[in-house]
Design an enzyme around this catalytic site. Structure first.
Site, short mmCIF file in Angstrom:
data_model
loop_
_atom_site.label_atom_id
_atom_site.label_comp_id
_atom_site.label_asym_id
_atom_site.label_seq_id
_atom_site.Cartn_x
_atom_site.Cartn_y
_atom_site.Cartn_z
N LYS A 182 13.65 70.04 27.53
CA LYS A 182 14.95 70.69 27.77
C LYS A 182 15.28 71.49 26.52
CE LYS A 182 18.99 70.82 27.35
NZ LYS A 182 19.70 72.03 26.84
N GLU A 257 16.56 63.86 15.12
CA GLU A 257 16.58 64.77 13.95
C GLU A 257 17.93 65.47 14.01
OE1 GLU A 257 14.18 64.89 11.78
OE2 GLU A 257 12.51 63.97 12.84
N CYS A 291 19.29 72.91 9.60
CA CYS A 291 19.74 71.54 9.35
C CYS A 291 19.61 71.17 7.88
CB CYS A 291 18.94 70.57 10.21
SG CYS A 291 17.17 70.77 10.01
N GLU A 392 29.17 69.49 8.47
CA GLU A 392 28.14 70.50 8.63
C GLU A 392 28.74 71.76 9.26
OE1 GLU A 392 25.10 69.95 11.68
OE2 GLU A 392 23.59 70.57 10.22
P1 NAD Z 1 23.47 70.34 19.99
O1 NAD Z 1 23.44 68.91 19.62
O2 NAD Z 1 24.72 70.91 20.53
O3 NAD Z 1 22.35 70.65 21.08
C1 NAD Z 1 21.00 70.26 20.89
C2 NAD Z 1 20.36 70.09 22.26
O4 NAD Z 1 20.98 68.98 22.91
C3 NAD Z 1 20.55 71.28 23.19
O5 NAD Z 1 19.37 71.47 23.95
C4 NAD Z 1 21.70 70.83 24.06
O6 NAD Z 1 21.73 71.48 25.31
C5 NAD Z 1 21.41 69.34 24.21
N1 NAD Z 1 22.56 68.52 24.59
C6 NAD Z 1 23.87 68.78 24.40
N2 NAD Z 1 24.62 67.79 24.95
C7 NAD Z 1 23.75 66.89 25.46
C8 NAD Z 1 23.92 65.65 26.15
N3 NAD Z 1 25.12 65.13 26.40
N4 NAD Z 1 22.83 64.97 26.53
C9 NAD Z 1 21.60 65.45 26.26
N5 NAD Z 1 21.38 66.63 25.64
C10 NAD Z 1 22.44 67.34 25.24
O7 NAD Z 1 22.99 71.14 18.70
P2 NAD Z 1 22.83 72.71 18.53
O8 NAD Z 1 24.18 73.30 18.34
O9 NAD Z 1 21.94 73.29 19.59
O10 NAD Z 1 22.00 72.75 17.16
C11 NAD Z 1 22.58 72.60 15.94
C12 NAD Z 1 22.44 71.18 15.43
O11 NAD Z 1 21.07 70.81 15.38
C13 NAD Z 1 22.93 71.03 14.01
O12 NAD Z 1 23.69 69.87 13.87
C14 NAD Z 1 21.64 70.92 13.20
O13 NAD Z 1 21.80 70.28 11.97
C15 NAD Z 1 20.77 70.19 14.13
N6 NAD Z 1 19.37 70.38 13.75
C16 NAD Z 1 18.70 69.34 13.18
C17 NAD Z 1 17.38 69.50 12.77
C18 NAD Z 1 16.62 68.37 12.13
O14 NAD Z 1 15.40 68.43 12.11
N7 NAD Z 1 17.26 67.35 11.60
C19 NAD Z 1 16.73 70.71 12.97
C20 NAD Z 1 17.44 71.75 13.55
C21 NAD Z 1 18.76 71.56 13.95
#
Ligand code: NAD
Length: 498
Positions: A182, A257, A291, A392
């Site tokens: 996804k 992550e 991140c 963040e």
């Molecule tokens: P997000 O958590 O909003 O979304 C991430 C993914 O989760 C998307 O595919 C989204 O559609 C899905 N998602 C959202 N709600 C969900 C639910 N209820 N159930 C299952 N899946 C769901 O994050 P974002 O805005 O896309 O990305 C930014 C975030 O990602 C930041 O917090 C960043 O720090 C983090 N990030 C972490 C790493 C790492 O390796 N630690 C790397 C890149 C990004």
């Protein structure tokens, strides 16, 4: 040669699930190019029913001899072919990645190269994997083997799609799992392209499915599905916590992550030119949508003034612009909604008493007006416990914090719910080691920042998550262990009746 026209048109994308390319069953939606807001892809969102179909098909496919009986070196061969498939299409993939999230083209090329390297690395890991004979304590042979977990799910964010997707798909395939993906709703292309390349490399139908759509629908259905045996999640901490809660219901392992608020430390003896360049790169590359962005810079008071002056000079020279240009260092933010969220944080920083030293606004004029651009922004005058320094932002916003006492410095760096990464700029290896060991983060960079190797494990601590990605042992995340005892003598068992 690639015609730029090819990359300016709107693509009709189809999902790939249960072994077929077709529209998913949810409503149609579009994705936009952050540079100018133009529509770049049109596709249907997936539904919970699509997830069920994909997972059932994956379960059937993984049990077929064509997948289940593959020898390690044969699976490795598939991964090598995927790596080569990525390399053959590398420029096209980089351009598509740029259209999805507006990252500068040079950065996109690096992400594509890293994705190819990831498949090659996990191919090698699969091929050289050894199960273990354990020291026996009797007249038996004991051994422990690793078996694929089954069908696993991956959920990814929009900031570095091809790299974070490769880091999940490659070890899952190397371990012999099937994967239902996804990707982020707004950046669906890279996972679909990877599936296409994997299909052409010979991965059997059904083993990989890609279902773009909403997290609350597709992601949620994937996490809850009874046949999904693991979720590899990269994204925000709040969503990650929700996934762990649901996973507990079926005792499902996850890797999370999550977010970060990484400190970088400038010691009094640092090479300041090197440190300034590193801090600039650490926070402003990827427009801070990273991140591991080094968003809190703790600078020793003896060099604070000098560091600040050189940093602000450096910011002035940053080239914020069109992501298709070879010169661009910082592109637009991913969309207008995300820019609005960054702007709210900048206002919050002002309300909390911080001073904006540069940026704090959108660039204007020409193409800037049509995209979701924001200027690199530096704050000072905020304490570490200000919300601006604790939460963040995921944008190009840096807080400068002077420090003088080392114990207090370490306490401040660790006084944050996240624990993803940190940086130290110093010429003294002893203080680098001492401080590096004291920092509560999964990665510590010393005199460098944001360098990555697929052979080095990556993980967070605290609310930045857990679970290893990268590194040879990353395969273990997709396996369960099974132990065997083989009796080796004819001696009767203690309770033998004759
Ligand atoms: P997000 O958590 O909003 O979304 C991430 C993914 O989760 C998307 O595919 C989204 O559609 C899905 N998602 C959202 N709600 C969900 C639910 N209820 N159930 C299952 N899946 C769901 O994050 P974002 O805005 O896309 O990305 C930014 C975030 O990602 C930041 O917090 C960043 O720090 C983090 N990030 C972490 C790493 C790492 O390796 N630690 C790397 C890149 C990004």
């Amino acid at each position: 040669p690639l015609s730029s026209q090819r990359f300016d048109m709107t693509d009709r994308l189809q999902s790939y699930f249960a072994g077929r390319w077709r529209d998913a069953s949810g409503p149609e939606y579009t994705t936009e190019y952050p540079h100018d807001g133009s529509t770049v892809a049109r596709l249907h969102a997936a539904t919970a029913a699509d997830v069920d179909e994909a997972v059932q098909a994956a379960e059937r496919a993984r049990l077929q001899p064509a997948w289940a009986r593959l020898k390690h070196h044969e699976r490795a061969g598939l991964l090598y072919r995927i790596a080569n498939g990525i390399r053959e299409r590398s420029e096209e993939l980089a351009q598509l990645q740029r259209l999805d999230n507006g990252k500068p083209i040079k950065e996109c090329r690096a992400l594509v190269a890293s994705a190819a390297g990831t498949f090659q690395f996990f191919g090698a890991a699969a091929e050289t994997w050894e199960d273990t004979i354990t020291p026996s304590r009797g007249d038996y042979l004991s051994m422990s083997v690793h078996e694929p977990l089954g069908v696993v799910g991956a959920i990814t964010p929009w900031n570095s799609p091809i790299a974070s997707e490769a880091q999940k798909l490659a070890p899952a395939l190397a371990a012999g799992c099937a994967m239902v993906f996804k990707p982020a709703e707004i950046t669906p292309r890279m996972a679909l392209e990877l599936a296409r390349i994997a299909e052409q490399a010979g991965v059997p139908a059904g083993i990989i499915s890609v279902l773009p759509g909403k997290g609350s629908i597709v992601g949620d259905a994937l996490v809850k599905h009874p046949l999904i045996k693991r979720i590899a999640f990269t994204g925000g901490t709040t969503v990650g916590v929700g996934i762990q809660r649901l996973a507990a219901e079926k005792l499902m392992p996850t890797s999370l992550e999550l977010g970060g608020k990484s400190p970088t430390i400038v010691m009094p003896d640092a090479d300041l030119d090197h440190a300034v360049a590193g801090v600039l790169y650490g926070i402003f590359s990827s427009s801070g949508e990273s991140c591991i962005a080094g968003s809190r810079a703790f600078v020793h008071e003896s060099v604070y003034g000098e560091f600040k002056a050189r940093l602000l000079e450096g910011v002035k020279k940053l080239r914020v612009g069109d992501p298709s240009s070879e010169d661009t260092q910082m592109g637009p933010l991913v969309n207008l909604g995300h820019r609005a969220s960054v702007e709210k944080y900048v206002q919050l920083g002002r309300d909390e008493g911080g001073t904006v030293l540069c940026g704090g606004e959108r660039p204007t004029g020409g193409f800037y007006d049509g995209g979701s651009y924001y200027l690199p922004t530096v704050f000072e005058g905020l304490p570490n416990n200000a919300r601006m320094c604790q939460e963040e932002i995921f944008g190009p916003v840096l807080a400068l914090l002077p420090w003088k006492d080392e114990d207090d410095l370490i306490a401040q760096c660790n006084d944050n719910m996240f624990g993803l990464a940190s940086g130290i700029w110093t010429r003294d290896f002893k203080s680098a080691w001492r401080i590096g060991r004291a920092l509560q983060t999964g990665t510590v960079w010393i005199n460098t920042y944001k360098v990555f190797s697929i052979s080095t494990p990556f993980t967070g601590v605290k609310m930045s998550g857990y679970g290893q990605e990268k590194g040879r042992l990353g395969i273990l995340e997709y396996t369960s262990q099974k132990s065997f005892y083989w009796g080796l003598n004819e001696a009767p068992m203690p309770w033998a009746t004759s």
